[in-house]
Motif scaffolding. Structure first.
Motif, short mmCIF file in Angstrom:
data_model
loop_
_atom_site.label_atom_id
_atom_site.label_comp_id
_atom_site.label_asym_id
_atom_site.label_seq_id
_atom_site.Cartn_x
_atom_site.Cartn_y
_atom_site.Cartn_z
N VAL A 337 0.84 -1.18 0.00
CA VAL A 337 0.00 0.00 0.00
C VAL A 337 0.88 1.24 0.00
CG1 VAL A 337 -2.03 -0.96 1.12
CG2 VAL A 337 -0.15 -0.14 2.50
N LEU A 338 0.31 2.31 -0.51
CA LEU A 338 1.03 3.56 -0.55
C LEU A 338 0.04 4.66 -0.20
CD1 LEU A 338 3.56 4.48 -3.27
CD2 LEU A 338 2.01 6.18 -2.40
N LEU A 339 0.44 5.47 0.75
CA LEU A 339 -0.45 6.47 1.29
C LEU A 339 -0.03 7.86 0.82
CD1 LEU A 339 -2.71 6.05 3.32
CD2 LEU A 339 -1.09 6.60 5.14
N PHE A 340 -0.99 8.66 0.38
CA PHE A 340 -0.66 10.04 0.02
C PHE A 340 -0.93 10.95 1.20
CE2 PHE A 340 -1.16 8.15 -4.15
CZ PHE A 340 -0.02 8.64 -4.77
N PRO A 341 -0.23 12.09 1.25
CA PRO A 341 -0.44 13.02 2.37
C PRO A 341 -1.90 13.43 2.45
CG PRO A 341 1.39 13.72 0.99
CD PRO A 341 0.75 12.56 0.30
N ASP A 342 -2.31 13.82 3.64
CA ASP A 342 -3.71 14.18 3.90
C ASP A 342 -4.35 15.01 2.79
OD1 ASP A 342 -5.03 13.05 5.88
OD2 ASP A 342 -4.33 14.40 7.46
N GLY A 343 -5.48 14.57 2.34
CA GLY A 343 -6.25 15.35 1.38
C GLY A 343 -5.85 15.15 -0.07
N ASP A 344 -4.73 14.47 -0.32
CA ASP A 344 -4.29 14.29 -1.70
C ASP A 344 -4.61 12.90 -2.22
OD1 ASP A 344 -3.16 16.58 -2.94
OD2 ASP A 344 -1.55 16.53 -1.45
N ASP A 345 -4.94 12.82 -3.51
CA ASP A 345 -5.06 11.53 -4.18
C ASP A 345 -4.00 11.52 -5.30
OD1 ASP A 345 -6.09 13.07 -6.29
OD2 ASP A 345 -8.15 12.76 -5.62
N PRO A 346 -3.84 10.40 -6.01
CA PRO A 346 -2.78 10.34 -7.03
C PRO A 346 -2.88 11.50 -8.02
CG PRO A 346 -3.72 8.17 -6.70
CD PRO A 346 -4.52 9.11 -5.86
N ASP A 347 -4.12 11.83 -8.40
CA ASP A 347 -4.35 12.90 -9.37
C ASP A 347 -3.83 14.23 -8.83
OD1 ASP A 347 -5.31 14.36 -11.50
OD2 ASP A 347 -7.35 14.52 -10.67
#
Ligand code: ZN
Length: 642
Positions: A337-347
């Motif tokens: 799994v890979l988590l993006f910083p709060d509020g961000d998605d890959p896009d």
């Protein structure tokens, strides 16, 4: 049903080196061709094609088969679809169906074909509205520019625009001879109770949805107006072409890259896929919002065993989806799994930091799922022993889903450290979790020996004895190579081998090798003549690809040896009969060893229960087997393992 003669006609016409050559750059090497394997990532060629045998084999990843197998695997097509592909490539007439369902089938087929034509036309229409109408340029293109999509990417994914109009699309479609019934079935047009027909998509950005064969099978329209109360995305309904739970958005564009990297990123939405392509990451698919289905997991599994799931930083959302990931583990996939910083998605994140930084983030921030889950849940359970116990059960349940026993043990050890718990305790918990889906044999192991030997170790011990596989393969290979040759006293060599196997009650452990032996048995009982081609061109693709795998030789035999080999072949009783006899003897030996181990166990059990009569019986059996073993070891001398 396609007639057998037609299948043969197609397979005979399809030159394996041409069929493979459409996809792989092949170089001649002696009688064979070689190239870089399209099924796994490699720098030096281990993929070999034999025109004479009509088969291919990769000595790196083991994939093997005939022309049909290749197309099936490479293009994700069914057996019939692949045959049809080859028939078209070699201009062979495809047979007309001759059964009673002919009208129904024709109707379904023609509806499918009509839907495909309509979808192709509609995708072009939406694309045209986007780039050529004033409304499309002002609203659609400017929205995409705002999102930062490049023109080449917009065109690659065939994004479009639907006009803010009651029936602009419907009118155009009717002018182009599409009938109302088909339009309604496709979901592009709706019909209401007032008997009015109108466009299903109005003022939306249109995403064409490609099937895994690259054809446009459905659409999704995204709303653009902020005050719009309708759904953010409107998707095509289920049609003959589109079954939502069987599709992964982006798979067609991802296939090559997944094969190269041997893993796939799993994201949530259409725009995530598109943004990642724009950032140069192409091994990405989306489940399109819903949780993963079993069929979608199978689609992934056909391409790779490794999945990395990308999450936006919302903790509640992650926890909700944890259960779904167990399904991936159950199918034997390795999950990260890979988590993006709060509020961000890959896009949003790829746009915020730019392609280079985004790529580095992907490469460095992936975490193994189970260890990630432990850390995530432990955060909540700090200092609370009850919660910690719950976390432990939860984690152990995830681990219990992993089919591979060795992997399970490795995870269990690591988690014991992370959870600061006794490993043995986790093993006991794991055994309890797994009992639900144990085989009868496994259950017996547990019930006869309560807690004495941990179940996991027992499984390791049991699987350690599986090295007869090579010997079984070897014997089947001999069957394939020499099965049709004459031998005194029997119909042919295959008859001889099967007769011996029967006599000594030799059984194979390996399911696929067994399948091939059964095939030989059937041919002999029916007194059908056969050649190696009967197997390499078998309609059961498991049989054909196993046969191709066994018959491929890694290194070309030099011509000097080939001549020598031919000389030897003139005396069929000479060399290969020796090979066959020693292979049979070896299997015999292994079988006796297995029986010996079983008898020993029975003796021990009888001693424990103080059952003297049982003990005597098994002691006797044990002695008989021992004698047989000794007798055989005199015969064996040296057995060559191939
Ligand atoms: Zn390979």
């Amino acid at each position: 049903m396609i007639p057998q003669t037609k299948i043969e006609e197609i397979l005979n016409a399809a030159h394996i080196e041409e069929v493979v050559g459409d996809y792989v750059r092949l170089k001649r090497r002696g009688a064979n061709f070689s190239g870089l394997c399209p099924f796994h990532n490699e720098k030096t060629p281990s993929f070999s094609v034999s025109p004479a045998k009509g088969i291919y084999k990769c000595f790196g990843c083991g994939k093997a088969g005939n022309a049909v197998n290749f197309i099936m695997d490479h293009d994700n097509l069914s057996y019939i679809e692949s045959l049809k592909y080859l028939a078209e490539r070699y201009r062979i007439e495809w047979p007309q169906q001759e059964n009673v369902n002919i009208d129904f089938e024709r109707a379904v087929k023609s509806e499918k074909e009509s839907l495909q034509i309509l979808n192709n036309w509609a995708a072009d229409y939406f694309e045209k509205q986007l780039w050529e109408s004033e409304e499309g340029l002002n609203i659609g293109v400017s929205y995409m520019e705002e999102r930062g999509f490049r023109t080449d990417i917009i065109k690659k994914f065939k994004l479009g625009y639907s006009m803010e109009s009651w029936d602009h699309f419907y009118k155009e479609a009717t002018t182009n001879q599409f009938n109302q019934d088909l339009l309604v079935k496709s979901g592009l047009v709706k019909h209401n109770e007032q008997d009015r027909t109108y466009d299903a998509y109005r003022g939306r950005v249109m995403f064409a949805i490609h099937g895994s064969n690259g054809k446009i099978i459905a659409f999704a329209g995204r709303q653009l107006k902020k005050d719009d109360k309708s759904a953010k995305y409107v998707n095509s309904p289920e049609t003959l072409l589109y079954h939502k739970s069987n599709e992964l958005y982006g798979l067609f564009f991802a296939k090559n890259s997944i094969r190269q990297h041997d893993f796939v990123y799993l994201v949530e939405g259409y725009t995530d896929v598109i943004s990642m392509h724009q950032a140069g990451v192409e091994n990405v698919v989306a489940s399109s919002g819903t949780s993963l289905t079993e069929n979608q997991i199978k689609l992934i599994k056909r391409q790779t065993d490794n999945v990395t799931i990308l999450y936006d930083g919302d903790a509640a959302g992650i926890k909700a989806s944890l259960r779904g990931i167990d399904m991936l583990l159950e199918q034997g996939l390795n999950v990260k799994v890979l988590l993006f910083p709060d509020g961000d998605d890959p896009d949003s994140y790829s746009k915020k930091v730019g392609s280079a930084a985004f790529n580095i983030y992907l490469e460095t921030e992936s975490r193994d799922f189970i260890l990630f889950k432990v850390k995530l849940l432990l955060k909540d359970a700090k200092g609370d022993p009850l919660k910690k116990a719950q976390v432990t059960r939860d984690i152990v349940e995830s681990i219990s889903k992993i089919p591979d026993g060795i992997k399970r043990m490795a995870f269990l050890r690591e988690c014991a450290v992370l959870l600061d718990m006794n490993e043995q305790l986790l093993i006991t918990e794991l055994n309890r979790s797994r009992k639900g889906f144990l085989t009868q044999k496994e259950k017996e192991w547990i019930s006869t020996e309560p807690n004495e030997i941990p179940y996991e170790e027992e499984v390791l011990r049991l699987t350690a004895g599986e090295n007869n596989f090579t010997q079984e393969q070897y014997l089947v290979k001999l069957l394939l190579l020499h099965g049709d040759k004459p031998v005194e006293g029997y119909t042919n060599v295959a008859h001889f081998i099967l007769h011996k196997m029967n006599e000594d009650e030799l059984k194979f452990d390996h399911e696929i090798m067994n399948l091939l032996v059964e095939e030989f048995r059937m041919l002999i009982t029916q007194q059908t003549t056969f050649t190696t081609q009967t197997f390499t061109q078998h309609t059961n693709t498991i049989v054909s690809s196993a046969a191709a795998g066994l018959l491929s030789v890694q290194h070309e035999v030099s011509s000097r040896w080939a001549t020598k080999y031919d000389v030897i072949m003139d005396h069929p009783d000479d060399v290969f009969m020796n090979d066959i006899n020693s292979a049979l003897l070896y299997l015999n030996k292994v079988t006796v060893e297995k029986l010996l181990a079983e008898a020993e166990l029975e003796v021990m059990k009888a001693q424990e229960k103080k059952d003297e009569s049982a003990e005597t019986v098994y002691q006797e059996i044990h002695m008989l087997l021992k004698a047989k073993q000794q007798e055989m070891s005199h015969k064996t001398g040296t057995v060559i393992l191939h």
